[in-house]
Motif scaffolding. Structure first.
Motif, PDB file in Angstrom:
ATOM      1  N   ALA A   1       1.281  -0.946   0.207  1.00 19.89           N
ATOM      2  CA  ALA A   1       0.080   0.202   0.230  1.00 19.89           C
ATOM      3  C   ALA A   1       0.344   1.340  -0.222  1.00 19.89           C
ATOM      4  O   ALA A   1       0.276   1.969  -0.268  1.00 19.89           O
ATOM      5  N   ALA A   2       1.665   1.256   1.107  1.00 19.58           N
ATOM      6  CA  ALA A   2       2.859   2.866   0.616  1.00 19.58           C
ATOM      7  C   ALA A   2       4.279   2.438   0.653  1.00 19.58           C
ATOM      8  O   ALA A   2       4.564   3.683   0.539  1.00 19.58           O
ATOM      9  N   THR A   3       4.559   1.023   0.326  1.00 22.48           N
ATOM     10  CA  THR A   3       6.184   1.793   0.866  1.00 22.48           C
ATOM     11  C   THR A   3       6.356   0.333  -0.477  1.00 22.48           C
ATOM     12  O   THR A   3       5.683  -0.267  -1.401  1.00 22.48           O
ATOM     13  N   MET A   4       8.450   0.552  -1.039  1.00 24.62           N
ATOM     14  CA  MET A   4       8.168  -0.945  -1.738  1.00 24.62           C
ATOM     15  C   MET A   4       7.777  -0.728  -3.982  1.00 24.62           C
ATOM     16  O   MET A   4       8.445  -0.063  -3.940  1.00 24.62           O
ATOM     17  N   VAL A   5       6.804  -1.546  -3.259  1.00 24.32           N
ATOM     18  CA  VAL A   5       6.378  -1.198  -5.028  1.00 24.32           C
ATOM     19  C   VAL A   5       5.851  -0.379  -5.451  1.00 24.32           C
ATOM     20  O   VAL A   5       5.350   0.014  -6.678  1.00 24.32           O
ATOM     21  N   ALA A   6       5.058  -0.122  -4.897  1.00 25.18           N
ATOM     22  CA  ALA A   6       4.703   2.005  -5.171  1.00 25.18           C
ATOM     23  C   ALA A   6       5.592   3.486  -5.337  1.00 25.18           C
ATOM     24  O   ALA A   6       5.899   3.538  -6.115  1.00 25.18           O
ATOM     25  N   ALA A   7       6.853   2.871  -4.631  1.00 24.78           N
ATOM     26  CA  ALA A   7       8.400   3.384  -4.636  1.00 24.78           C
ATOM     27  C   ALA A   7       8.542   3.549  -6.577  1.00 24.78           C
ATOM     28  O   ALA A   7       9.104   4.454  -6.818  1.00 24.78           O
ATOM     29  N   GLY A   8       8.627   2.091  -7.070  1.00 24.52           N
ATOM     30  CA  GLY A   8       9.246   2.092  -8.681  1.00 24.52           C
ATOM     31  C   GLY A   8       7.725   2.861  -9.440  1.00 24.52           C
ATOM     32  O   GLY A   8       8.249   3.609 -10.738  1.00 24.52           O
ATOM     33  N   VAL A   9       6.690   2.918  -9.288  1.00 30.97           N
ATOM     34  CA  VAL A   9       5.978   4.089  -9.440  1.00 30.97           C
ATOM     35  C   VAL A   9       6.108   4.993  -9.693  1.00 30.97           C
ATOM     36  O   VAL A   9       5.739   6.116 -10.223  1.00 30.97           O
ATOM     37  N   TYR A  10       6.108   5.736  -8.216  1.00 33.63           N
ATOM     38  CA  TYR A  10       6.836   6.991  -7.901  1.00 33.63           C
ATOM     39  C   TYR A  10       7.480   7.460  -8.499  1.00 33.63           C
ATOM     40  O   TYR A  10       8.047   8.479  -9.277  1.00 33.63           O
ATOM     41  N   PHE A  11       8.894   6.923  -8.707  1.00 32.40           N
ATOM     42  CA  PHE A  11      10.069   7.320  -9.721  1.00 32.40           C
ATOM     43  C   PHE A  11       9.697   7.775 -11.435  1.00 32.40           C
ATOM     44  O   PHE A  11      10.035   8.217 -11.531  1.00 32.40           O
ATOM     45  N   VAL A  12       9.002   6.888 -11.453  1.00 31.79           N
ATOM     46  CA  VAL A  12       8.282   7.266 -12.636  1.00 31.79           C
ATOM     47  C   VAL A  12       7.769   8.409 -13.451  1.00 31.79           C
ATOM     48  O   VAL A  12       7.904   8.737 -13.603  1.00 31.79           O
ATOM     49  N   ALA A  13       7.040   8.543 -11.997  1.00 31.44           N
ATOM     50  CA  ALA A  13       6.540   9.854 -12.057  1.00 31.44           C
ATOM     51  C   ALA A  13       7.044  10.629 -11.851  1.00 31.44           C
ATOM     52  O   ALA A  13       6.313  11.633 -12.548  1.00 31.44           O
ATOM     53  N   ARG A  14       7.777  10.876 -11.552  1.00 24.75           N
ATOM     54  CA  ARG A  14       8.676  11.998 -11.048  1.00 24.75           C
ATOM     55  C   ARG A  14       9.251  12.222 -11.877  1.00 24.75           C
ATOM     56  O   ARG A  14       9.966  13.375 -12.252  1.00 24.75           O
ATOM     57  N   LEU A  15       9.823  11.499 -13.010  1.00 29.18           N
ATOM     58  CA  LEU A  15      11.344  11.160 -13.851  1.00 29.18           C
ATOM     59  C   LEU A  15      10.544  11.106 -15.403  1.00 29.18           C
ATOM     60  O   LEU A  15      10.889  10.977 -16.453  1.00 29.18           O
ATOM     61  N   LEU A  16       8.881  11.199 -15.514  1.00 26.21           N
ATOM     62  CA  LEU A  16       8.110  10.722 -16.850  1.00 26.21           C
ATOM     63  C   LEU A  16       8.535  11.506 -17.508  1.00 26.21           C
ATOM     64  O   LEU A  16       9.098  10.368 -18.917  1.00 26.21           O
ATOM     65  N   PRO A  17       9.426  12.830 -17.374  1.00 26.83           N
ATOM     66  CA  PRO A  17       9.562  13.860 -19.547  1.00 26.83           C
ATOM     67  C   PRO A  17      10.960  12.356 -20.179  1.00 26.83           C
ATOM     68  O   PRO A  17      11.242  12.501 -20.565  1.00 26.83           O
ATOM     69  N   VAL A  18      11.396  11.527 -18.624  1.00 27.35           N
ATOM     70  CA  VAL A  18      12.590  11.225 -19.449  1.00 27.35           C
ATOM     71  C   VAL A  18      12.478  10.064 -19.998  1.00 27.35           C
ATOM     72  O   VAL A  18      12.833  10.048 -21.644  1.00 27.35           O
ATOM     73  N   PHE A  19      11.329   9.825 -19.317  1.00 29.50           N
ATOM     74  CA  PHE A  19      10.836   8.331 -20.099  1.00 29.50           C
ATOM     75  C   PHE A  19       9.816   8.739 -21.641  1.00 29.50           C
ATOM     76  O   PHE A  19      10.113   7.759 -22.610  1.00 29.50           O
ATOM     77  N   ALA A  20       9.116  10.373 -21.710  1.00 28.19           N
ATOM     78  CA  ALA A  20       7.928  10.489 -23.019  1.00 28.19           C
ATOM     79  C   ALA A  20       9.323  11.124 -24.080  1.00 28.19           C
ATOM     80  O   ALA A  20       8.962  11.207 -25.438  1.00 28.19           O
ATOM     81  N   ALA A  21      10.196  11.639 -23.463  1.00 30.60           N
ATOM     82  CA  ALA A  21      11.702  11.564 -24.658  1.00 30.60           C
ATOM     83  C   ALA A  21      11.953  10.129 -25.385  1.00 30.60           C
ATOM     84  O   ALA A  21      12.355  10.750 -26.555  1.00 30.60           O
ATOM     85  N   SER A  22      11.732   9.425 -25.344  1.00 30.64           N
ATOM     86  CA  SER A  22      11.246   7.636 -26.177  1.00 30.64           C
ATOM     87  C   SER A  22      10.210   7.046 -26.003  1.00 30.64           C
ATOM     88  O   SER A  22       9.529   6.491 -25.249  1.00 30.64           O
TER      89      SER A  22
END
Length: 663
Positions: free
Chosen positions: A251-272
């Motif tokens: 609910a709050a740790t571990m598995v949420a970290a990956g999603v949050y990381f992509v959300a924070r750096l979404l422009p990096v992924f959107a560049a490809s």
């Protein structure tokens, strides 16, 4: 205090609580529970205050250089935007509920002090990930969560299932962390900094030289940490740990970290564009596959584990179509109702008296015995199935709406293929989610299994937490129309008409079809030889043998015998036996990776022992023989030494005379 000071205290307080708990756990056991609850509760209150002060306005940014590196610097930096502020509140809320709940759930556990300290450390690490403005500092929290999960999943280390699950969780996530680390270094090399703000500025200016390789490397770590296909197999097995740990991880740790990381750096992924398509396919396979697997599980916690994998697939799907607001909104909503589901399951397990009696086929008369769990789990399952007006409806529909926008070609920099992939998979998963949620509710609270012994009423600390989490599970969706958009870049999170009608219609269809199948199988099971009739492919002997096997005490025995009242066997047909074991992915990985590695290890051991050691031993044979010969002359007898000395002297004299005569 300034907002920056408050933000620093949010991850620091649980860390200090963890350190104090580890130091005082044995010497002062009376302080263990206050040290577990109070620092986390205070951190939650401060996180709320930080969110109120941030208010969805410009990010709170602060930094100081950690150490000069001579190249890319590493900074102790904060970067708190609306996403970070809200996610930290959810982390604090769930962690506080888990700590309070654990005081009752593990009140007789002799290892509770170390458990509580590790939960606090886990919470601190996740809060560090959420608030960090530097990727290297974020990586510290990322890796601390990995080691905490190893210890917490293996809390019941006496059981082989817990030991195997903790090791599997650690190794599978590390498998993704290796390319993730390489991707971080490559990203910092292109941007010239680990600071998130500078990386985003570099991407905005088009200064990222290798966006596709970097994004794919980072996605490997995200797949491992957030349990996405193909690195999701560790999460169902991790259910061998204490149920409150499952709630915290899911609910709050571990598995949420990956999603949050992509959300924070979404422009990096959107560049490809390629990275977005890969992310969309990964999300689609994860959503549909995990929902099918959840529909075939008998253990409540394994159903919820596969459910988490699928809901994380919704989040990564939203990110694949470029909408981080929808992704984080579903992350927050899911955090509330999934924590409630696990903690309610913990009440059920506590009532049964053992962690191994979580099989739905054994549930009977639970509605009357655990009324708090019954009502709150009903609310959470309705939220999971995305039935309006529960919170899951609003957050899931925001994901489907974003996918629809991308499929129509209205999302900037997002391929239409990614939108269609996420939309179709999301609608199919909505149908399957409602099906397995309905099945879980029916078989848990209206089942006719063997009634487990009644272990009395649950502690108040466990039941109160359920009602606290029921509030956001029911009411959080209403914020989509008012307050939340201020924290989500001003994006409108309200559901769209098309996806709302389709999604809700499919969810209702899934629930009604499952209910009809359950009524059919229940009626059939009451008839003579009903078990055989329910499974025409098996004879009576097979059914009886499998029924005996179903009562094996092994935790999470997915190979247990079929329950004739289980509607999933009617719904899935021949696919059921494959879905029940996660579509054999563990067996595939064992054949492709584990066995070849083990064979290679055996070959290396053979070469080391039979070849290398043979040469080493052979090289030492001659010196050993010479040493043995010399050793024989060393008798320790003085007379022998004097005789040898005289004999040697005579020989030397004779040799000298011969030489002189010859001369």
């Amino acid at each position: 205090m300034t907002t920056t000071t408050l933000a620093v205290l949010v991850p620091l307080l649980p860390f200090l609580g963890a350190a104090a708990g580890l130091l005082l756990g044995r010497t002062a056991p009376g302080f263990v529970r206050p040290l577990a609850v109070l620092p986390t509760l205070t951190a939650f209150a401060l996180a709320v205050l930080v969110a109120v002060r941030q208010g969805g306005d410009s990010p709170v940014v602060a930094s100081t250089q950690l150490t000069p590196t001579g190249s890319v610097p590493i900074d102790l930096a904060l970067y708190i935007d609306g996403f970070a502020a809200l996610v930290a509140v959810v982390v604090g809320l769930v962690a506080t509920c888990v700590q309070i709940y654990s005081t009752g759930y593990l009140r007789d556990d002799p290892r509770y002090p170390s458990y509580a300290a590790l939960v606090s450390l886990f919470t601190s690490a996740m809060l560090l990930v959420v608030y960090s403005g530097d990727l290297m500092v974020l990586l510290v929290g990322w890796e601390i969560m990995g080691i905490c999960s190893y210890f917490l999943v293996g809390h019941y280390w006496e059981t082989p299932e817990a030991r195997a699950a903790s090791l599997k969780a650690f190794l599978v996530t590390k498998l993704g962390d290796v390319p993730f680390l390489i991707g971080l270094f490559a990203l910092a090399s292109d941007a010239g900094s680990f600071r998130i703000t500078r990386i985003l500025d570099t991407v905005a200016d088009g200064g990222l030289d290798h966006p596709t390789p970097i994004a794919l490397l980072l996605l490997a770590g995200v797949a491992g940490k957030s349990a996405q296909f193909p690195l999701h197999t560790w999460l169902p097995d991790a259910m061998a740990g204490p149920t409150p740990v499952s709630a915290l991880i899911h609910a709050a740790t571990m598995v949420a970290a990956g999603v949050y990381f992509v959300a924070r750096l979404l422009p990096v992924f959107a560049a490809s564009s390629a990275a977005l398509v890969v992310l969309a396919v990964m999300a689609a396979v994860t959503m549909a596959g995990s929902a099918l697997a959840a529909l075939a599980q008998d253990d409540i916690k394994r159903v919820l584990a596969y459910s988490t994998i699928g809901q994380l697939g919704y989040m990564t799907g939203a990110l694949a179509v470029g909408d981080r607001g929808a992704a984080v909104f579903h992350l927050i909503s899911h955090g509330a109702f999934k924590a409630l589901l696990f903690l309610a399951a913990g009440v059920i397990i506590h009532a049964a008296g053992t962690n191994s009696l979580a099989a739905m086929s054994r549930m009977s008369n639970l509605r009357a015995r655990v009324p708090d769990a019954y009502w709150t789990m009903t609310v959470a399952l309705l939220a999971l199935a995305a039935i309006p007006p529960f919170s899951g409806f609003f957050s899931k529909e925001s994901v489907l709406g974003a996918a629809e926008t991308a499929a129509e070609g209205h999302a900037e920099h997002v391929p239409g293929a990614a939108g269609w992939t996420v939309l179709v998979a999301g609608l199919l998963t909505a149908l399957l989610t409602a099906a397995y949620a309905t099945r879980l509710w029916l078989r848990t609270f209206r089942g006719q299994g063997d009634e487990a012994p009644d272990h009395g009423r649950q502690p108040l600390s466990m039941t109160v937490v359920l009602w606290v989490l029921a509030v956001p599970s029911l009411a959080l969706g209403g914020l989509a129309y008012g307050t939340l958009p201020d924290w989500f870049d001003g994006d409108d999170l309200a559901p769209t008409l098309t996806t709302s009608v389709l999604g809700t219609g499919l969810a209702l269809t899934g629930g009604l079809v499952t209910y009809a199948a359950w009524r059919y199988t229940t009626a059939l099971a009451r008839t003579p030889l009903g078990a055989v009739a329910a499974h025409p492919e098996a004879d009576a002997a097979t059914v009886e043998a499998e029924a005996i096997a179903s009562h094996a005490p092994a935790y999470g025995d997915v190979a247990s015998a079929p329950d004739p009242t289980d509607p999933s066997r009617v719904l899935l047909g021949p696919l059921h036996r494959h879905a029940a074991v996660g579509f054999h992915l563990d067996a595939v990985y064992s054949a492709l990776f584990v066995r070849p590695l083990q064979a290679g290890a055996r070959l290396v051991r053979f070469l080391d022992r039979e070849v290398v050691d043979t040469y080493v031993h052979g090289a030492g044979a001659l010196p050993r023989l010479l040493g043995a010969a010399v050793r024989r002359a060393q008798t320790g007898n003085v007379q022998t030494y004097v005789s040898a000395l005289l004999a040697g002297t005579v020989v030397l004299v004779v040799a000298a005379l011969l030489v002189a005569t010859g001369a």
